[in-house]
Design a protein around this motif. Structure first.
Motif, PDB file in Angstrom:
ATOM      1  N   PRO A 186      11.680   2.527   3.863  1.00  0.00           N
ATOM      2  CA  PRO A 186      11.575   1.354   4.743  1.00  0.00           C
ATOM      3  C   PRO A 186      10.489   1.404   5.808  1.00  0.00           C
ATOM      4  O   PRO A 186      10.175   0.375   6.399  1.00  0.00           O
ATOM      5  N   ASP A 187       9.907   2.568   6.077  1.00  0.00           N
ATOM      6  CA  ASP A 187       8.848   2.676   7.082  1.00  0.00           C
ATOM      7  C   ASP A 187       7.520   2.873   6.360  1.00  0.00           C
ATOM      8  O   ASP A 187       7.168   3.976   5.954  1.00  0.00           O
ATOM      9  N   ASP A 188       6.763   1.780   6.217  1.00  0.00           N
ATOM     10  CA  ASP A 188       5.517   1.839   5.465  1.00  0.00           C
ATOM     11  C   ASP A 188       4.477   2.752   6.101  1.00  0.00           C
ATOM     12  O   ASP A 188       3.536   3.191   5.428  1.00  0.00           O
ATOM     13  N   SER A 189       4.639   3.071   7.370  1.00  0.00           N
ATOM     14  CA  SER A 189       3.665   3.946   8.019  1.00  0.00           C
ATOM     15  C   SER A 189       3.669   5.340   7.402  1.00  0.00           C
ATOM     16  O   SER A 189       2.669   6.064   7.481  1.00  0.00           O
ATOM     17  N   LEU A 190       4.781   5.736   6.786  1.00  0.00           N
ATOM     18  CA  LEU A 190       4.845   7.054   6.150  1.00  0.00           C
ATOM     19  C   LEU A 190       3.776   7.192   5.071  1.00  0.00           C
ATOM     20  O   LEU A 190       3.156   8.252   4.942  1.00  0.00           O
ATOM     21  N   PHE A 191       3.547   6.123   4.314  1.00  0.00           N
ATOM     22  CA  PHE A 191       2.564   6.189   3.232  1.00  0.00           C
ATOM     23  C   PHE A 191       1.156   6.386   3.794  1.00  0.00           C
ATOM     24  O   PHE A 191       0.351   7.128   3.220  1.00  0.00           O
ATOM     25  N   HIS A 192       0.871   5.751   4.912  1.00  0.00           N
ATOM     26  CA  HIS A 192      -0.430   5.948   5.564  1.00  0.00           C
ATOM     27  C   HIS A 192      -0.549   7.362   6.116  1.00  0.00           C
ATOM     28  O   HIS A 192      -1.598   8.013   5.984  1.00  0.00           O
ATOM     29  N   GLU A 193       0.510   7.849   6.738  1.00  0.00           N
ATOM     30  CA  GLU A 193       0.468   9.194   7.320  1.00  0.00           C
ATOM     31  C   GLU A 193       0.235  10.267   6.269  1.00  0.00           C
ATOM     32  O   GLU A 193      -0.490  11.248   6.510  1.00  0.00           O
ATOM     33  N   LEU A 194       0.837  10.082   5.090  1.00  0.00           N
ATOM     34  CA  LEU A 194       0.692  11.069   4.023  1.00  0.00           C
ATOM     35  C   LEU A 194      -0.543  10.817   3.161  1.00  0.00           C
ATOM     36  O   LEU A 194      -0.879  11.649   2.312  1.00  0.00           O
ATOM     37  N   GLY A 195      -1.203   9.693   3.369  1.00  0.00           N
ATOM     38  CA  GLY A 195      -2.361   9.372   2.536  1.00  0.00           C
ATOM     39  C   GLY A 195      -1.950   8.999   1.126  1.00  0.00           C
ATOM     40  O   GLY A 195      -2.556   9.461   0.142  1.00  0.00           O
ATOM     41  N   ILE A 196      -0.918   8.139   1.013  1.00  0.00           N
ATOM     42  CA  ILE A 196      -0.374   7.755  -0.290  1.00  0.00           C
ATOM     43  C   ILE A 196      -0.665   6.288  -0.583  1.00  0.00           C
ATOM     44  O   ILE A 196      -0.500   5.422   0.278  1.00  0.00           O
ATOM     45  N   ARG A 197      -1.093   6.043  -1.782  1.00  0.00           N
ATOM     46  CA  ARG A 197      -1.188   4.686  -2.321  1.00  0.00           C
ATOM     47  C   ARG A 197       0.056   4.478  -3.182  1.00  0.00           C
ATOM     48  O   ARG A 197       0.107   4.916  -4.329  1.00  0.00           O
ATOM     49  N   LEU A 198       1.069   3.851  -2.601  1.00  0.00           N
ATOM     50  CA  LEU A 198       2.338   3.670  -3.304  1.00  0.00           C
ATOM     51  C   LEU A 198       2.269   2.407  -4.151  1.00  0.00           C
ATOM     52  O   LEU A 198       1.902   1.336  -3.664  1.00  0.00           O
ATOM     53  N   ILE A 199       2.654   2.549  -5.403  1.00  0.00           N
ATOM     54  CA  ILE A 199       2.603   1.451  -6.368  1.00  0.00           C
ATOM     55  C   ILE A 199       4.016   1.196  -6.878  1.00  0.00           C
ATOM     56  O   ILE A 199       4.703   2.123  -7.336  1.00  0.00           O
ATOM     57  N   THR A 200       4.459  -0.035  -6.777  1.00  0.00           N
ATOM     58  CA  THR A 200       5.771  -0.421  -7.281  1.00  0.00           C
ATOM     59  C   THR A 200       5.611  -1.590  -8.240  1.00  0.00           C
ATOM     60  O   THR A 200       4.622  -2.329  -8.180  1.00  0.00           O
ATOM     61  N   TYR A 201       6.583  -1.755  -9.132  1.00  0.00           N
ATOM     62  CA  TYR A 201       6.554  -2.921 -10.025  1.00  0.00           C
ATOM     63  C   TYR A 201       7.983  -3.307 -10.376  1.00  0.00           C
ATOM     64  O   TYR A 201       8.906  -2.502 -10.279  1.00  0.00           O
ATOM     65  N   ASP A 202       8.145  -4.563 -10.758  1.00  0.00           N
ATOM     66  CA  ASP A 202       9.443  -5.065 -11.198  1.00  0.00           C
ATOM     67  C   ASP A 202       9.675  -4.679 -12.657  1.00  0.00           C
ATOM     68  O   ASP A 202       8.840  -5.002 -13.518  1.00  0.00           O
ATOM     69  N   ARG A 203      10.784  -3.995 -12.940  1.00  0.00           N
ATOM     70  CA  ARG A 203      11.120  -3.796 -14.343  1.00  0.00           C
ATOM     71  C   ARG A 203      11.391  -5.157 -14.994  1.00  0.00           C
ATOM     72  O   ARG A 203      11.736  -6.134 -14.308  1.00  0.00           O
ATOM     73  N   PRO A 204      11.242  -5.243 -16.322  1.00  0.00           N
ATOM     74  CA  PRO A 204      11.397  -6.533 -17.004  1.00  0.00           C
ATOM     75  C   PRO A 204      12.697  -7.248 -16.637  1.00  0.00           C
ATOM     76  O   PRO A 204      13.776  -6.659 -16.640  1.00  0.00           O
ATOM     77  N   GLY A 205      12.544  -8.526 -16.287  1.00  0.00           N
ATOM     78  CA  GLY A 205      13.681  -9.362 -15.929  1.00  0.00           C
ATOM     79  C   GLY A 205      13.965  -9.434 -14.448  1.00  0.00           C
ATOM     80  O   GLY A 205      14.641 -10.350 -13.988  1.00  0.00           O
ATOM     81  N   PHE A 206      13.453  -8.467 -13.677  1.00  0.00           N
ATOM     82  CA  PHE A 206      13.588  -8.504 -12.226  1.00  0.00           C
ATOM     83  C   PHE A 206      12.374  -9.220 -11.622  1.00  0.00           C
ATOM     84  O   PHE A 206      11.246  -9.095 -12.119  1.00  0.00           O
TER      85      PHE A 206
END
Length: 287
Positions: free
Chosen positions: A40-60
């Protein structure tokens, strides 16, 4: 949101978070959830240097339904997402119902996976030697029983559950989900998941609770970590134990005082490990 078209002409809805130039990590969401589910805290991804990628599984959410899909079918979808973003190698992790789908990608595309993490993941329904529903809460036990009778029965079951909100959860889970930052993320993520209807949820339950996955976790050869809460009644800890015993490259982390929702607190350490090298140093950013 980005929409990509698969080779069989389906749409997959993709979202990105964190550092666009960071180390790529694909996250497989739980069920019923969507691409909006994440730490829930998007700043974590910046702090760790992460490009987080998410996607909806089929039907979602924004992804085309794929009735009858199996867990293993997620592998080609993750590969399609990676290809569309120009990524050859990446870390991958999944939570709860997303765990088996992350395992599927690692099993089918080991050459593309740097590290694999799963938190509070289900084991296969027909796992040898595992009493699959032992210690499982009533709601998931009911879904597990219905899933064995087929997709139509699951459709009717979930229609009765309704889409007004998540099923009732144990007190230890409610305490986590009531945290303001988590509830602010979970609400929209769930609403987006069921916005087009129940197809995604139906196919997740059918695939996870009632059918063979289509691969053996024992075939996974990439470095892996498995986290599980000792007080989890949604996915009992015996599931994590079984996976760890089955996967020769996996390390099990059992947190005795955590429930299912403890995966939120376990995520920062898991992400840090996913992007580190064998010496524990952050991996160089790369595609």
């Amino acid at each position: 949101m980005r929409e990509l078209i698969t080779d069989d002409r389906r749409t997959l809805a993709v979202e990105e978070w964190g550092d666009p130039a960071g180390t790529p990590v694909v996250y497989l969401h739980g069920s019923p959830m969507s691409r909006l589910a994440r730490y829930p805290d998007d700043s974590l991804f910046h702090e760790l240097g992460i490009r987080l990628i998410t996607y909806d599984r089929p039907g979602f959410g924004g992804s085309t339904p794929r009735p009858g899909r199996r867990v293993v079918d997620a592998a080609v979808d993750v590969a399609a997402v990676a290809d569309a973003l120009g990524l050859h190698r990446l870390a991958v992790f999944g939570v709860s119902g997303g765990g088996p789908h992350a395992l599927a990608f690692a099993a089918r595309y080991p050459e593309r996976v740097t590290r694999l993490g799963v938190l509070a993941s289900l084991a296969p329904r027909h796992a040898a030697g595992l009493d699959w529903t032992a210690g499982m809460n009533e709601g998931n036990c009911r879904s597990a029983a219905v899933a064995l009778t087929g997709r139509q029965a699951v459709t009717e079951h979930l229609a009765n559950v309704g889409t007004a909100g998540l099923p009732p959860l144990p007190e230890i889970e409610q305490a986590v989900l009531s945290r303001p930052e988590i509830s602010a993320m979970i609400g929209p993520a769930f609403a987006e998941a069921v916005r087009p209807g129940l197809d995604g949820w139906v196919d997740d339950v059918t695939a996870l609770f009632g059918t063979e996955w289509g691969f053996d976790p024992a075939d996974i050869t990439v470095p892996a970590r498995i986290w599980h809460g000792g007080l989890d009644t949604l996915v009992p800890p015996a599931h994590g134990d079984w996976l760890a015993a089955r996967m020769p490259t996996a390390t099990l982390i059992r947190q005795a005082d955590a429930g299912h929702g403890g995966h939120f607190d376990a995520t920062p350490a898991m992400l840090a490990w996913l992007i580190s090298d064998d010496e524990g140093e952050p991996r160089a950013r790369r595609c």
